[in-house]
Design a protein around this motif. Structure first.
Motif, PDB file in Angstrom:
ATOM      1  N   GLY A 134      10.405   9.004  -0.895  1.00 45.37           N
ATOM      2  CA  GLY A 134       9.509  10.072  -0.472  1.00 45.37           C
ATOM      3  C   GLY A 134       8.044   9.682  -0.411  1.00 45.37           C
ATOM      4  N   GLY A 135       7.745   8.386  -0.631  1.00 42.33           N
ATOM      5  CA  GLY A 135       6.357   7.946  -0.742  1.00 42.33           C
ATOM      6  C   GLY A 135       5.583   7.941   0.568  1.00 42.33           C
ATOM      7  N   CYS A 136       4.255   7.867   0.431  1.00 43.64           N
ATOM      8  CA  CYS A 136       3.352   7.975   1.578  1.00 43.64           C
ATOM      9  C   CYS A 136       2.696   6.647   1.965  1.00 43.64           C
ATOM     10  N   ASN A 137       2.710   5.670   1.054  1.00 43.71           N
ATOM     11  CA  ASN A 137       2.154   4.348   1.363  1.00 43.71           C
ATOM     12  C   ASN A 137       0.714   4.411   1.865  1.00 43.71           C
ATOM     13  N   MET A 138      -0.086   5.285   1.295  1.00 40.92           N
ATOM     14  CA  MET A 138      -1.497   5.331   1.674  1.00 40.92           C
ATOM     15  C   MET A 138      -2.258   4.204   0.989  1.00 40.92           C
ATOM     16  N   GLN A 139      -3.102   3.543   1.748  1.00 45.21           N
ATOM     17  CA  GLN A 139      -3.846   2.395   1.245  1.00 45.21           C
ATOM     18  C   GLN A 139      -5.210   2.835   0.722  1.00 45.21           C
ATOM     19  N   ARG A 140      -5.370   2.803  -0.589  1.00 44.25           N
ATOM     20  CA  ARG A 140      -6.667   3.159  -1.187  1.00 44.25           C
ATOM     21  C   ARG A 140      -7.689   2.042  -0.979  1.00 44.25           C
ATOM     22  N   VAL A 141      -8.907   2.432  -0.708  1.00 42.79           N
ATOM     23  CA  VAL A 141      -9.995   1.461  -0.552  1.00 42.79           C
ATOM     24  C   VAL A 141     -11.177   1.871  -1.420  1.00 42.79           C
ATOM     25  N   ILE A 142     -11.877   0.868  -1.919  1.00 40.16           N
ATOM     26  CA  ILE A 142     -13.088   1.053  -2.710  1.00 40.16           C
ATOM     27  C   ILE A 142     -14.244   0.457  -1.927  1.00 40.16           C
ATOM     28  N   SER A 143     -15.290   1.227  -1.720  1.00 37.61           N
ATOM     29  CA  SER A 143     -16.490   0.695  -1.084  1.00 37.61           C
ATOM     30  C   SER A 143     -17.160  -0.260  -2.060  1.00 37.61           C
ATOM     31  N   TRP A 144     -17.267  -1.536  -1.679  1.00 35.96           N
ATOM     32  CA  TRP A 144     -17.761  -2.546  -2.610  1.00 35.96           C
ATOM     33  C   TRP A 144     -19.177  -2.221  -3.082  1.00 35.96           C
ATOM     34  N   LYS A 145     -20.044  -1.795  -2.183  1.00 40.95           N
ATOM     35  CA  LYS A 145     -21.416  -1.545  -2.596  1.00 40.95           C
ATOM     36  C   LYS A 145     -21.557  -0.249  -3.399  1.00 40.95           C
ATOM     37  N   ASP A 146     -20.494   0.553  -3.442  1.00 42.38           N
ATOM     38  CA  ASP A 146     -20.498   1.789  -4.236  1.00 42.38           C
ATOM     39  C   ASP A 146     -19.408   1.747  -5.308  1.00 42.38           C
ATOM     40  N   PHE A 147     -19.145   0.562  -5.843  1.00 41.05           N
ATOM     41  CA  PHE A 147     -18.039   0.356  -6.767  1.00 41.05           C
ATOM     42  C   PHE A 147     -18.037   1.389  -7.897  1.00 41.05           C
ATOM     43  N   SER A 148     -19.201   1.674  -8.463  1.00 45.57           N
ATOM     44  CA  SER A 148     -19.271   2.562  -9.632  1.00 45.57           C
ATOM     45  C   SER A 148     -18.878   3.999  -9.307  1.00 45.57           C
ATOM     46  N   LYS A 149     -19.009   4.388  -8.049  1.00 50.11           N
ATOM     47  CA  LYS A 149     -18.647   5.751  -7.662  1.00 50.11           C
ATOM     48  C   LYS A 149     -17.135   5.950  -7.591  1.00 50.11           C
ATOM     49  N   HIS A 150     -16.381   4.873  -7.792  1.00 51.27           N
ATOM     50  CA  HIS A 150     -14.920   4.952  -7.749  1.00 51.27           C
ATOM     51  C   HIS A 150     -14.309   4.930  -9.154  1.00 51.27           C
ATOM     52  N   ILE A 209     -12.573  -2.980  -1.208  1.00 48.68           N
ATOM     53  CA  ILE A 209     -11.487  -3.518  -2.028  1.00 48.68           C
ATOM     54  C   ILE A 209     -10.222  -2.753  -1.694  1.00 48.68           C
ATOM     55  N   LEU A 210      -9.154  -3.470  -1.379  1.00 50.94           N
ATOM     56  CA  LEU A 210      -7.854  -2.852  -1.172  1.00 50.94           C
ATOM     57  C   LEU A 210      -7.156  -2.746  -2.520  1.00 50.94           C
ATOM     58  N   MET A 211      -6.805  -1.532  -2.909  1.00 55.53           N
ATOM     59  CA  MET A 211      -6.122  -1.302  -4.170  1.00 55.53           C
ATOM     60  C   MET A 211      -4.609  -1.452  -3.989  1.00 55.53           C
ATOM     61  N   PRO A 212      -3.868  -1.720  -5.070  1.00 59.18           N
ATOM     62  CA  PRO A 212      -2.412  -1.875  -4.955  1.00 59.18           C
ATOM     63  C   PRO A 212      -1.714  -0.553  -4.704  1.00 59.18           C
ATOM     64  N   GLY A 213      -0.476  -0.632  -4.278  1.00 57.22           N
ATOM     65  CA  GLY A 213       0.335   0.564  -4.035  1.00 57.22           C
ATOM     66  C   GLY A 213       1.324   0.384  -2.903  1.00 57.22           C
ATOM     67  N   PRO A 214       0.856   0.279  -1.657  1.00 50.00           N
ATOM     68  CA  PRO A 214       1.783   0.207  -0.515  1.00 50.00           C
ATOM     69  C   PRO A 214       2.692  -1.020  -0.572  1.00 50.00           C
ATOM     70  N   GLY A 215       3.846  -0.877   0.048  1.00 49.51           N
ATOM     71  CA  GLY A 215       4.776  -2.005   0.091  1.00 49.51           C
ATOM     72  C   GLY A 215       6.143  -1.605   0.593  1.00 49.51           C
ATOM     73  N   LYS A 216       6.929  -0.973  -0.275  1.00 50.45           N
ATOM     74  CA  LYS A 216       8.288  -0.601   0.092  1.00 50.45           C
ATOM     75  C   LYS A 216       8.285   0.356   1.278  1.00 50.45           C
ATOM     76  N   ARG A 217       9.220   0.142   2.195  1.00 50.52           N
ATOM     77  CA  ARG A 217       9.445   1.037   3.328  1.00 50.52           C
ATOM     78  C   ARG A 217       8.210   1.204   4.209  1.00 50.52           C
ATOM     79  N   GLU A 218       7.294   0.268   4.149  1.00 47.46           N
ATOM     80  CA  GLU A 218       6.061   0.370   4.936  1.00 47.46           C
ATOM     81  C   GLU A 218       6.289  -0.185   6.334  1.00 47.46           C
TER      82      GLU A 218
END
Length: 390
Positions: free
Chosen positions: A327-343, A228-237
């Motif tokens: 000053g942002g970093c635009n790092m793209q957070r990901v969630i492992s779908w099969k390990d959803f609960s560990k996130h 799962i791609l989480m929100p965050g990145p966008g501006k100045r990417e």
């Protein structure tokens, strides 16, 4: 888990010796304790009083960066979290496992690809197949804050879900989130009335929903496939570094609604802190962020050493780390779908359910089931596209 752990406590108030001793006595043997009390930086706070030096309280959340720089070569992993977040060994180990796998995949990824930069049309976004090294280096494991419902009659969860169907079936088995990882606290002494072993239905999320999330299939991994791609990145990417996915609204679930931008406050899934390995912190500071990640926080990117314009959401909530703000970093957070609960990580204060309306409180199990519906559509679309390509 074979971790050697030290606790560094940063407070705005004075810690009395007896209080420090009390904390030390609560810690397991071998856990070190250092403290920095009265840690609010001093400055001329333009928002309140330009003529007198005051404690700039909103900059307290910045102070962990100084500790990290000082301790950089003493530790392998840093976990700067607000004091009401519960992080377990399972969370740390999963983060390290995923980070190692992502680094290996990035090392083996191609430098360029003909379809990168990827299309930004939500209905045509690439959502499977290889990524370039520049894209892969943007991926980090993400987390979602949750609470446990204390009194559902008084402060409950939303009754009306979004338009995506709830589906708990995975490979013919009824599947729910595992609340034991985040929220079973048999060894703690929670506030009166808080469940020690809550059920899956008791766990709620208030800072993201399905419309903010997308799926990306990552090939060649031994640990995960769909993420799962989480929100965050966008501006100045940089367009060549953007990672696209199968948006939850791709098949029309949200009608004419546009895909939300990355920094919407009630969708961004702030974490109340974050994790990073030493190597990740160094890359953030020297390569990946628009501004520096570690002090000094000099002009022109930062004003008055970062005290004036940045707040707790910027420093510890994740806005600098995960978005493209100043000053942002635009790092793209990901969630492992099969390990959803560990996130999922537990906000043990359990106060957001009292401060916000019930329509903001989404059961984590319902979000999981909605995303299961989206994942099945993404899987079918990938198979259809692959078949036509062949």
């Amino acid at each position: 888990y074979d971790f050697e752990v030290d606790l560094y406590l940063i407070t705005a108030y004075t810690l009395k010796p007896e209080r420090i001793q009390y904390l030390q006595d609560l810690l397991p043997n071998g856990v070190g304790l250092e403290t920095w009390d009265d840690a609010c930086p001093l400055g001329y706070d333009k928002r309140h009083d330009e003529k007198h030096v005051l404690d700039v309280t909103r900059a307290l959340a910045r102070q962990h960066r100084y500790v990290m720089k000082d301790k950089m070569h003493h530790y392998d992993v840093f976990l700067p979290f607000e004091d009401d977040m519960r992080i377990t060994g399972a969370h740390v180990q999963h983060y390290l496992d995923m980070s190692t796998e992502l680094e290996h995949l990035a090392h083996d990824a191609p430098h360029t690809m003909s379809d990168v930069p990827e299309s930004e049309d939500p209905k045509k976004m690439k959502f499977f197949g290889k990524m370039t090294q520049d894209q892969m280096k943007r991926l980090v494991p993400g987390l979602i804050r949750v609470e446990v419902l204390v009194d559902e009659a008084e402060h409950g969860a939303q009754n009306k879900l979004g338009p995506i169907e709830v589906d708990f079936d995975i490979d013919g088995v009824e599947t729910h989130i595992d609340p034991s990882i985040c929220c079973h606290v048999p060894n703690l002494q929670p506030n009166v009335g808080i469940p020690v072993r809550p059920d899956a239905a008791d766990v709620v999320i208030w800072e993201t929903r399905a419309e903010a999330l997308s799926f990306r299939h990552i090939p060649d991994s031994k640990l995960f496939d769909w993420t799962i791609l989480m929100p965050g990145p966008g501006k100045r990417e940089d367009p060549s570094e953007k990672v696209m996915g199968y948006w939850s609204g791709r098949s029309g679930a949200f009608g004419d609604m546009k895909k939300p931008s990355g920094g919407v406050p009630d969708l961004i899934a702030q974490q109340g802190g974050w994790m990073a390995t030493r190597e990740q912190v160094i890359r953030l500071d020297e390569e990946l962020c628009a501004g520096v990640f570690l002090p000094p926080f000099d002009a022109p990117m930062y004003y008055e050493d970062g005290q004036q314009s940045m707040n707790v959401e910027y420093w510890s909530g994740g806005y600098q780390y995960f978005t493209g703000v100043r000053g942002g970093c635009n790092m793209q957070r990901v969630i492992s779908w099969k390990d959803f609960s560990k996130h999922l990580i537990y906000h043990v204060a359990n106060n957001k359910q009292k401060q916000l309306t019930s329509d903001r409180m989404l059961r984590a199990d319902h979000l999981f089931a909605q995303m299961n519906t989206v994942q099945k559509k993404a899987q079918a679309a990938m198979e259809s596209i692959t078949e036509h390509q062949h």
